[in-house]
Design an enzyme around this catalytic site. Structure first.
Site, PDB file in Angstrom:
ATOM      1  N   LYS A 116       1.215 -55.921  16.776  1.00 16.99           N
ATOM      2  CA  LYS A 116       1.696 -55.763  18.155  1.00 16.99           C
ATOM      3  C   LYS A 116       0.587 -56.181  19.099  1.00 16.99           C
ATOM      4  O   LYS A 116      -0.597 -56.154  18.726  1.00 16.99           O
ATOM      5  CB  LYS A 116       2.067 -54.299  18.441  1.00 16.99           C
ATOM      6  CG  LYS A 116       3.060 -54.128  19.555  1.00 16.99           C
ATOM      7  CD  LYS A 116       4.480 -54.418  19.067  1.00 16.99           C
ATOM      8  CE  LYS A 116       5.520 -54.252  20.142  1.00 16.99           C
ATOM      9  NZ  LYS A 116       6.870 -54.310  19.554  1.00 16.99           N
TER      10      LYS A 116
HETATM   11  P1  NAD Z   1      12.773 -55.687  28.866  1.00 18.26           P
HETATM   12  O1  NAD Z   1      11.520 -55.903  29.603  1.00 18.26           O
HETATM   13  O2  NAD Z   1      13.734 -56.816  28.734  1.00 18.26           O
HETATM   14  O3  NAD Z   1      13.573 -54.459  29.511  1.00 18.26           O
HETATM   15  C1  NAD Z   1      12.994 -53.222  29.769  1.00 18.26           C
HETATM   16  C2  NAD Z   1      14.027 -52.369  30.461  1.00 18.26           C
HETATM   17  O4  NAD Z   1      13.504 -51.054  30.663  1.00 18.26           O
HETATM   18  C3  NAD Z   1      14.430 -52.872  31.839  1.00 18.26           C
HETATM   19  O5  NAD Z   1      15.821 -52.727  32.007  1.00 18.26           O
HETATM   20  C4  NAD Z   1      13.708 -51.935  32.786  1.00 18.26           C
HETATM   21  O6  NAD Z   1      14.353 -51.832  34.038  1.00 18.26           O
HETATM   22  C5  NAD Z   1      13.800 -50.652  31.988  1.00 18.26           C
HETATM   23  N1  NAD Z   1      12.829 -49.667  32.416  1.00 18.26           N
HETATM   24  C6  NAD Z   1      11.509 -49.838  32.695  1.00 18.26           C
HETATM   25  N2  NAD Z   1      10.962 -48.675  33.090  1.00 18.26           N
HETATM   26  C7  NAD Z   1      11.948 -47.748  33.030  1.00 18.26           C
HETATM   27  C8  NAD Z   1      12.008 -46.368  33.304  1.00 18.26           C
HETATM   28  N3  NAD Z   1      10.930 -45.702  33.720  1.00 18.26           N
HETATM   29  N4  NAD Z   1      13.188 -45.727  33.111  1.00 18.26           N
HETATM   30  C9  NAD Z   1      14.285 -46.396  32.705  1.00 18.26           C
HETATM   31  N5  NAD Z   1      14.293 -47.715  32.438  1.00 18.26           N
HETATM   32  C10 NAD Z   1      13.144 -48.376  32.592  1.00 18.26           C
HETATM   33  O7  NAD Z   1      12.331 -55.111  27.449  1.00 18.26           O
HETATM   34  P2  NAD Z   1      13.108 -55.162  26.080  1.00 18.26           P
HETATM   35  O8  NAD Z   1      12.643 -56.326  25.307  1.00 18.26           O
HETATM   36  O9  NAD Z   1      14.566 -54.958  26.312  1.00 18.26           O
HETATM   37  O10 NAD Z   1      12.479 -53.869  25.367  1.00 18.26           O
HETATM   38  C11 NAD Z   1      12.998 -52.564  25.585  1.00 18.26           C
HETATM   39  C12 NAD Z   1      12.537 -51.677  24.454  1.00 18.26           C
HETATM   40  O11 NAD Z   1      13.024 -52.205  23.215  1.00 18.26           O
HETATM   41  C13 NAD Z   1      11.033 -51.551  24.277  1.00 18.26           C
HETATM   42  O12 NAD Z   1      10.746 -50.255  23.814  1.00 18.26           O
HETATM   43  C14 NAD Z   1      10.739 -52.559  23.182  1.00 18.26           C
HETATM   44  O13 NAD Z   1       9.546 -52.242  22.477  1.00 18.26           O
HETATM   45  C15 NAD Z   1      11.955 -52.382  22.315  1.00 18.26           C
HETATM   46  N6  NAD Z   1      12.242 -53.503  21.419  1.00 18.26           N
HETATM   47  C16 NAD Z   1      12.436 -54.755  21.905  1.00 18.26           C
HETATM   48  C17 NAD Z   1      12.749 -55.778  21.020  1.00 18.26           C
HETATM   49  C18 NAD Z   1      13.068 -57.166  21.505  1.00 18.26           C
HETATM   50  O14 NAD Z   1      13.500 -57.995  20.687  1.00 18.26           O
HETATM   51  N7  NAD Z   1      12.944 -57.456  22.774  1.00 18.26           N
HETATM   52  C19 NAD Z   1      12.807 -55.544  19.650  1.00 18.26           C
HETATM   53  C20 NAD Z   1      12.615 -54.247  19.186  1.00 18.26           C
HETATM   54  C21 NAD Z   1      12.331 -53.229  20.088  1.00 18.26           C
END
Ligand code: NAD
Length: 439
Positions: A116
């Site tokens: 990561k």
């Molecule tokens: P992203 O940046 O596309 O979206 C993040 C989202 O979280 C946004 O909608 C934002 O408005 C919201 N957010 C931020 N702060 C917040 C708060 N305080 N309260 C509520 N909502 C809030 O990110 P993503 O890629 O969708 O990742 C989201 C989660 O999924 C993370 O934990 C990431 O580690 C995990 N994840 C992502 C992937 C991937 O393929 N992108 C894979 C596995 C896990």
């Protein structure tokens, strides 16, 4: 003025490392054959890199940024894991997320280890050219610590396919004359990205939930047809997850973002939500919806809750307010160990992150394979293969959980998280011993 220093970040971060460490301890205690030397080896990261680097900003000033890259384990293959841009990134958080990646890759059975990375920055306060210079300088500083067969980054919070295009380009500029496409996944489709990668994590959460429900793993929830689903977040994972649950027959009653949430009993029109967010920068205020705080969203009356934003969202202070029967962890680490215990006591099933959101790394692996072969697979093939892997992982974890339940000597709940980590740790331990301890 934004503070990009590690000390400012540390104050705001929930203790994900303590959570991941506690989860590992509980799982290791359920594997009597695991020797103490191996437990330590699996607990600590293999390599941690902490960098600080200067970047020239658009106003001519120079600002120093801090970034991290951690490889937790490479027993199964090269490190694999996302890059996060967020003001709260810390080394401890990156270590925790790299550890989760090791378990996730083992569980979904792709030949990668866990890694990561992250940079402390607020993307909302930076413009595109500043983000490009931050990304290029970070990747340059990492040098040969990343590579197609050593450590392969991907998108995570506040990074996207544009960021991955800059990662690829920077690495390719510095390694001319060879196929560098497999150095990073989550690239734009016309630059070697895989069809299906951008939606894979969200779609995978739905595949996993559907399988679990179909196998009778969620008491009182026989099907996703007509189920009411609340989703925390409206980013990459949350948006694709919401659409996938809707396509499976569920009704999306609530979504949120960092500014708050919205609720509609009859089900949200997700195209209208996305269009409103594009125009206004938030989902809050969409006509014909009721505004919610993020706390309200978590406590929404629903069948399935998908926390798909941040870590540490469901904890001892609010777990008793959760009304869903099933919590699907789209985000990494959204439920703390205390939250897990309270939910388990009330019979709420948690589909854990390393299983629920593994569709992303699964399709990242497919992207890496396609890049190595200079191929592009059809979307249907990508999704069919990913679905099979998600279902197999759910089946394995459910079967392992049932065997854990028969052990007489364990006190804590043998939930799906415990079973998933046990399966992953057993696989990594087995491979480590088969390879033999070097020299
Ligand atoms: P992203 O940046 O596309 O979206 C993040 C989202 O979280 C946004 O909608 C934002 O408005 C919201 N957010 C931020 N702060 C917040 C708060 N305080 N309260 C509520 N909502 C809030 O990110 P993503 O890629 O969708 O990742 C989201 C989660 O999924 C993370 O934990 C990431 O580690 C995990 N994840 C992502 C992937 C991937 O393929 N992108 C894979 C596995 C896990």
């Amino acid at each position: 003025m934004n503070d990009h220093s590690p000390s400012a970040a540390r104050a705001a971060t929930p203790d994900l490392r303590a959570t991941v460490s506690r989860q590992f301890d509980l799982a290791a205690a359920r594997i009597p054959s695991l020797k103490s030397g191996l437990i330590d080896f699996l607990r600590y990261p293999k390599r941690t890199i902490s960098l600080c680097f200067p970047v020239e900003m658009n106003d001519g000033s120079v600002r120093t940024f801090h970034g991290y890259r951690v490889v937790h384990n490479t027993a199964k293959g090269p490190g694999k894991g996302g890059m996060r841009y967020h003001p709260d990134v810390t080394m401890d958080e990156v270590i925790a997320l790299a550890t989760l990646m090791t378990w996730k890759c083992a569980l979904i059975d792709v030949p990668f280890g866990g890694a990561k990375g992250g940079v402390i920055c607020d993307t909302k306060a930076l413009d595109e050219s500043e983000l490009r210079r931050i990304t290029r300088r970070f990747i340059h500083e990492l040098g040969d610590n990343i590579g197609p067969y050593t450590d392969v980054p991907a998108p995570d919070m506040y990074t996207n396919e544009q960021t991955m295009a800059w990662v690829y380009d920077t690495y390719a500029q510095e390694h001319p004359g060879r196929n560098n496409l497999p150095v990073v996944t989550g690239k734009p489709i016309d630059m070697g990205g895989s069809l299906g990668r951008s939606d894979a994590t969200g779609l995978g959460t739905c595949f996993a939930a559907e399988r679990l429900v179909m196998l009778g793993g969620v008491p009182g929830l026989p099907s996703l047809q007509g189920a009411r689903v609340a989703v925390q977040g409206f980013g990459n994972v949350a948006n694709a997850g919401a659409r996938s649950f809707q396509a499976a027959g569920a009704r999306i009653v609530a979504v949120s973002d960092s500014q708050g949430g919205i609720y509609c009993e009859d089900g949200l029109d997700l195209d209208a939500v996305a269009a409103f967010k594009r125009e206004h920068g938030t989902v809050v205020g969409l006509p014909n919806t009721q505004s919610l705080t993020n706390e309200d969203l978590l406590a929404t009356d629903c069948d399935v809750l998908v926390p798909a934003a941040m870590a540490g969202q469901i904890h001892e202070g609010n777990a008793d307010a959760i009304r869903a029967r099933l919590v699907v962890e789209g985000a990494n680490g959204p439920v703390t160990p205390a939250g897990d215990a309270l939910l388990a006591a009330r019979g709420v099933v948690v589909l854990p992150d390393i299983l629920a959101n593994a569709g992303g790394v699964c399709v990242s692996y497919y992207e890496w394979v396609q890049n190595n072969e200079n191929e592009q697979w059809d979307l249907e093939d990508v999704n069919r293969k990913m679905k099979r892997k998600m279902e197999r992982a759910v089946d394995t974890v459910l079967a392992r959980q049932r065997r854990l339940d028969r052990s007489p000597d364990v006190a804590e709940a043998n939930d799906l998280r415990m079973a998933a980590i046990v399966v992953a740790v057993e696989r990594i331990a087995d491979i480590t011993l088969k390879r033999g301890i070097w020299p």
